[in-house]
Scaffold this motif. Structure first.
Motif, PDB file in Angstrom:
ATOM      1  N   ASP A 108      11.033  -2.366  -0.853  1.00  0.00           N
ATOM      2  CA  ASP A 108      10.605  -0.856  -1.441  1.00  0.00           C
ATOM      3  C   ASP A 108       9.061  -0.824  -1.606  1.00  0.00           C
ATOM      4  O   ASP A 108       8.425   0.249  -1.194  1.00  0.00           O
ATOM      5  N   TYR A 109       8.441  -1.808  -2.127  1.00  0.00           N
ATOM      6  CA  TYR A 109       7.057  -1.741  -2.441  1.00  0.00           C
ATOM      7  C   TYR A 109       6.464  -1.885  -1.313  1.00  0.00           C
ATOM      8  O   TYR A 109       5.000  -1.424  -1.313  1.00  0.00           O
ATOM      9  N   HIS A 110       6.937  -2.112   0.005  1.00  0.00           N
ATOM     10  CA  HIS A 110       6.087  -2.190   1.330  1.00  0.00           C
ATOM     11  C   HIS A 110       6.097  -0.826   1.800  1.00  0.00           C
ATOM     12  O   HIS A 110       5.268  -0.581   2.718  1.00  0.00           O
ATOM     13  N   ASP A 131       5.552   3.103   2.578  1.00  0.00           N
ATOM     14  CA  ASP A 131       4.642   4.106   2.141  1.00  0.00           C
ATOM     15  C   ASP A 131       3.434   3.520   1.463  1.00  0.00           C
ATOM     16  O   ASP A 131       2.949   4.128   0.487  1.00  0.00           O
ATOM     17  N   PHE A 132       3.022   2.200   1.780  1.00  0.00           N
ATOM     18  CA  PHE A 132       2.058   1.483   1.044  1.00  0.00           C
ATOM     19  C   PHE A 132       0.757   2.479   1.017  1.00  0.00           C
ATOM     20  O   PHE A 132       0.193   2.413  -0.115  1.00  0.00           O
ATOM     21  N   TYR A 133       0.300   2.794   2.018  1.00  0.00           N
ATOM     22  CA  TYR A 133      -0.923   3.631   1.818  1.00  0.00           C
ATOM     23  C   TYR A 133      -0.810   4.600   0.965  1.00  0.00           C
ATOM     24  O   TYR A 133      -1.980   5.136   0.380  1.00  0.00           O
ATOM     25  N   LYS A 134       0.383   5.324   0.568  1.00  0.00           N
ATOM     26  CA  LYS A 134       0.086   6.203  -0.438  1.00  0.00           C
ATOM     27  C   LYS A 134       0.386   5.590  -1.939  1.00  0.00           C
ATOM     28  O   LYS A 134      -0.139   6.201  -2.845  1.00  0.00           O
ATOM     29  N   LYS A 135       1.544   4.638  -2.067  1.00  0.00           N
ATOM     30  CA  LYS A 135       1.498   4.055  -3.410  1.00  0.00           C
ATOM     31  C   LYS A 135       0.328   3.440  -3.862  1.00  0.00           C
ATOM     32  O   LYS A 135       0.092   3.198  -5.060  1.00  0.00           O
ATOM     33  N   SER A 136      -0.421   2.756  -2.809  1.00  0.00           N
ATOM     34  CA  SER A 136      -1.421   1.610  -3.359  1.00  0.00           C
ATOM     35  C   SER A 136      -2.661   2.015  -2.465  1.00  0.00           C
ATOM     36  O   SER A 136      -2.985   1.161  -1.849  1.00  0.00           O
ATOM     37  N   PRO A 137      -3.351   3.150  -2.581  1.00  0.00           N
ATOM     38  CA  PRO A 137      -4.503   3.581  -1.614  1.00  0.00           C
ATOM     39  C   PRO A 137      -5.579   2.600  -1.669  1.00  0.00           C
ATOM     40  O   PRO A 137      -6.044   2.559  -0.590  1.00  0.00           O
ATOM     41  N   ASP A 138      -5.748   2.042  -2.933  1.00  0.00           N
ATOM     42  CA  ASP A 138      -7.135   1.262  -2.853  1.00  0.00           C
ATOM     43  C   ASP A 138      -6.930   0.032  -2.256  1.00  0.00           C
ATOM     44  O   ASP A 138      -7.542  -0.525  -1.626  1.00  0.00           O
ATOM     45  N   GLU A 139      -5.657  -0.722  -2.542  1.00  0.00           N
ATOM     46  CA  GLU A 139      -5.231  -1.742  -1.932  1.00  0.00           C
ATOM     47  C   GLU A 139      -5.133  -1.697  -0.490  1.00  0.00           C
ATOM     48  O   GLU A 139      -5.662  -2.588   0.393  1.00  0.00           O
ATOM     49  N   TYR A 140      -4.544  -0.808  -0.021  1.00  0.00           N
ATOM     50  CA  TYR A 140      -4.368  -0.414   1.541  1.00  0.00           C
ATOM     51  C   TYR A 140      -5.709  -0.281   2.008  1.00  0.00           C
ATOM     52  O   TYR A 140      -5.955  -0.849   3.172  1.00  0.00           O
TER      53      TYR A 140
END
Length: 176
Positions: free
Chosen positions: A141-143, A145-154
């Motif tokens: 699950d943590y992978h 929509d990663f760009y939405k969930k963790s925008p800075d890390e993305y």
């Protein structure tokens, strides 16, 4: 009526957003395809021992967003001349490939590959494989929509990868 399209283009985090912004795209799921282990985990796939590639499975409405347009977006996200991974991500699990779900997709994928290879855009041959779709396993699950969930890390990971510089150099202006 919807169809599925499956593309491997290196790190799946970077392959979601380019497809996830158009009418006719119902969902884009990160996952694993092409290997010999059932229900692989990220750690297993990352080790390079399962035969899986990181990929995205796209559920789309072909009458709204045709498969040909998905192919255009796909080619503009990868280095189709690199068979050892994509950008900073090296290894079998990061290779680029098109996984076709039917003969129409195969024909269109092969045609687009031939056209790209003949275009003169690249000095090396286009080596991206076109393979039959096999079981697709959703990533953890943590992978998703990663760009939405963790925008800075993305953004940080994408900036380090060299992907955007390549896209800008080869395709002039591409949205990601």
């Amino acid at each position: 009526m919807t169809e599925k399209a499956t593309f491997a283009g290196g790190c799946f985090w970077c392959m979601v957003k380019p497809f996830d912004q158009f009418d006719g795209i119902e969902k884009v799921v990160s996952g694993y395809i092409g290997g010999h282990v059932e229900q692989p985990t990220y750690e297993q796939v990352k080790s390079g021992t399962t035969g899986h590639l990181e990929a995205v499975e796209i559920t789309f409405q072909p009458e709204v967003f045709p498969y040909e347009q998905l192919l255009e977006i796909f080619w503009q996200q990868i280095d189709p001349t690199d068979n050892g991974g994509q950008f900073q991500d090296r290894g079998e699990q990061y290779k680029a490939a098109i996984f076709v779900h039917n003969e129409t997709q195969r024909t269109l994928a092969e045609q687009s590959k031939q056209e790209l290879d003949a275009s003169g855009r690249f000095t090396k041959p286009v080596v991206t494989e076109i393979r039959d779709a096999s079981p697709f396993y959703e990533a953890e699950d943590y992978h998703q929509d990663f760009y939405k969930k963790s925008p800075d890390e993305y953004k940080e990971d994408r900036a380090k990868s060299g992907r955007d510089e390549f896209i800008d150099a080869v395709w002039e202006k591409a949205e990601v």
